[in-house]
Design a protein around this motif. Structure first.
Motif, short mmCIF file in Angstrom:
data_model
loop_
_atom_site.label_atom_id
_atom_site.label_comp_id
_atom_site.label_asym_id
_atom_site.label_seq_id
_atom_site.Cartn_x
_atom_site.Cartn_y
_atom_site.Cartn_z
N LEU A 1 0.84 -1.20 0.00
CA LEU A 1 0.00 0.00 0.00
C LEU A 1 0.87 1.25 0.00
O LEU A 1 0.63 2.19 -0.77
CB LEU A 1 -0.93 0.00 1.23
CG LEU A 1 -1.79 1.25 1.41
CD1 LEU A 1 -2.80 1.37 0.28
CD2 LEU A 1 -2.47 1.22 2.75
N PHE A 2 1.91 1.27 0.82
CA PHE A 2 2.80 2.42 0.87
C PHE A 2 3.56 2.58 -0.45
O PHE A 2 3.76 3.71 -0.92
CB PHE A 2 3.79 2.30 2.03
CG PHE A 2 3.15 2.45 3.38
CD1 PHE A 2 2.21 3.45 3.63
CD2 PHE A 2 3.49 1.60 4.41
CE1 PHE A 2 1.62 3.59 4.87
CE2 PHE A 2 2.91 1.73 5.67
CZ PHE A 2 1.96 2.73 5.89
N ASP A 3 3.95 1.47 -1.06
CA ASP A 3 4.62 1.53 -2.35
C ASP A 3 3.69 2.13 -3.41
O ASP A 3 4.10 2.98 -4.21
CB ASP A 3 5.09 0.15 -2.79
CG ASP A 3 6.26 -0.36 -1.98
OD1 ASP A 3 6.93 0.46 -1.31
OD2 ASP A 3 6.52 -1.59 -2.03
N ASP A 4 2.45 1.68 -3.41
CA ASP A 4 1.48 2.21 -4.37
C ASP A 4 1.22 3.69 -4.13
O ASP A 4 1.14 4.47 -5.08
CB ASP A 4 0.17 1.42 -4.29
CG ASP A 4 0.30 0.01 -4.84
OD1 ASP A 4 1.30 -0.26 -5.53
OD2 ASP A 4 -0.60 -0.82 -4.57
N LEU A 5 1.09 4.09 -2.88
CA LEU A 5 0.88 5.51 -2.57
C LEU A 5 2.09 6.35 -2.99
O LEU A 5 1.93 7.46 -3.50
CB LEU A 5 0.61 5.69 -1.08
CG LEU A 5 -0.77 5.24 -0.59
CD1 LEU A 5 -0.85 5.36 0.93
CD2 LEU A 5 -1.87 6.04 -1.25
N ALA A 6 3.27 5.81 -2.80
CA ALA A 6 4.48 6.52 -3.21
C ALA A 6 4.51 6.69 -4.73
O ALA A 6 4.86 7.75 -5.24
CB ALA A 6 5.72 5.78 -2.73
N LYS A 7 4.12 5.65 -5.47
CA LYS A 7 4.10 5.73 -6.93
C LYS A 7 3.09 6.78 -7.40
O LYS A 7 3.36 7.56 -8.30
CB LYS A 7 3.76 4.38 -7.53
CG LYS A 7 4.89 3.38 -7.45
CD LYS A 7 4.48 2.03 -8.02
CE LYS A 7 5.57 0.99 -7.83
NZ LYS A 7 5.16 -0.33 -8.32
N VAL A 8 1.92 6.78 -6.76
CA VAL A 8 0.89 7.77 -7.12
C VAL A 8 1.40 9.18 -6.82
O VAL A 8 1.25 10.11 -7.62
CB VAL A 8 -0.43 7.48 -6.37
CG1 VAL A 8 -1.40 8.64 -6.53
CG2 VAL A 8 -1.05 6.20 -6.88
N GLY A 9 2.03 9.34 -5.66
CA GLY A 9 2.57 10.64 -5.29
C GLY A 9 3.63 11.12 -6.26
O GLY A 9 3.65 12.29 -6.65
N MET A 10 4.52 10.23 -6.66
CA MET A 10 5.56 10.61 -7.61
C MET A 10 4.96 10.95 -8.98
O MET A 10 5.42 11.87 -9.65
CB MET A 10 6.58 9.48 -7.75
CG MET A 10 7.40 9.25 -6.50
SD MET A 10 8.34 10.70 -5.99
CE MET A 10 9.58 10.73 -7.25
N GLY A 11 3.94 10.22 -9.36
CA GLY A 11 3.26 10.53 -10.62
C GLY A 11 2.62 11.89 -10.58
O GLY A 11 2.71 12.67 -11.54
N LEU A 12 1.98 12.22 -9.47
CA LEU A 12 1.36 13.53 -9.33
C LEU A 12 2.40 14.64 -9.31
O LEU A 12 2.18 15.72 -9.86
CB LEU A 12 0.51 13.58 -8.06
CG LEU A 12 -0.78 12.77 -8.08
CD1 LEU A 12 -1.45 12.79 -6.71
CD2 LEU A 12 -1.73 13.29 -9.14
N LEU A 13 3.52 14.38 -8.67
CA LEU A 13 4.59 15.37 -8.63
C LEU A 13 5.12 15.64 -10.04
O LEU A 13 5.30 16.79 -10.43
CB LEU A 13 5.73 14.88 -7.73
CG LEU A 13 6.93 15.80 -7.58
CD1 LEU A 13 6.51 17.11 -6.92
CD2 LEU A 13 8.01 15.13 -6.77
N GLY A 14 5.33 14.59 -10.80
CA GLY A 14 5.79 14.75 -12.18
C GLY A 14 4.77 15.51 -13.02
O GLY A 14 5.14 16.39 -13.80
N LEU A 15 3.51 15.19 -12.85
CA LEU A 15 2.45 15.88 -13.58
C LEU A 15 2.41 17.35 -13.20
O LEU A 15 2.26 18.23 -14.04
CB LEU A 15 1.10 15.22 -13.30
CG LEU A 15 -0.12 15.82 -14.00
CD1 LEU A 15 0.03 15.71 -15.50
CD2 LEU A 15 -1.38 15.13 -13.53
N GLY A 16 2.56 17.61 -11.90
CA GLY A 16 2.56 19.00 -11.44
C GLY A 16 3.70 19.80 -12.03
O GLY A 16 3.52 20.96 -12.42
N LEU A 17 4.87 19.20 -12.15
CA LEU A 17 6.01 19.89 -12.74
C LEU A 17 5.78 20.17 -14.22
O LEU A 17 6.13 21.23 -14.73
CB LEU A 17 7.28 19.06 -12.55
CG LEU A 17 7.79 18.97 -11.11
CD1 LEU A 17 8.98 18.01 -11.02
CD2 LEU A 17 8.19 20.34 -10.59
#
Length: 74
Positions: free
Chosen positions: A7-23
């Motif tokens: 679950l934490f791995d999946d949340l981290a992947k989603v967070g990184m994806g959102l960060l990349g999208l935000g940039l």
């Protein structure tokens, strides 16, 4: 225990994806704002930085040549 880590791995992947999208969004907005400002500046007759630097260099060269010709004996 494995499910918590996954679950934490999946949340981290989603967070990184959102960060990349935000940039990407930030860069796109910056690019569009710069283009719009350049268009507005052109409408008002302002020159670009490159044009300004070229004319500035020409003026400096002309001043140097003028000073050299004034200093030369006649």
């Amino acid at each position: 225990m494995q499910t918590k880590h996954r679950l934490f791995d999946d949340l981290a992947k989603v967070g990184m994806g959102l960060l990349g999208l935000g940039l990407e969004i930030r860069q796109d907005i910056k690019r569009k704002v710069c283009l719009r400002l350049e268009r507005r500046a052109a409408e008002f007759g302002f020159v670009s930085r490159e044009e300004f630097e070229v004319v500035k260099a020409m003026v400096q060269k002309a001043r140097q040549e003028s000073e050299v010709s004034k200093a030369a004996p006649r």
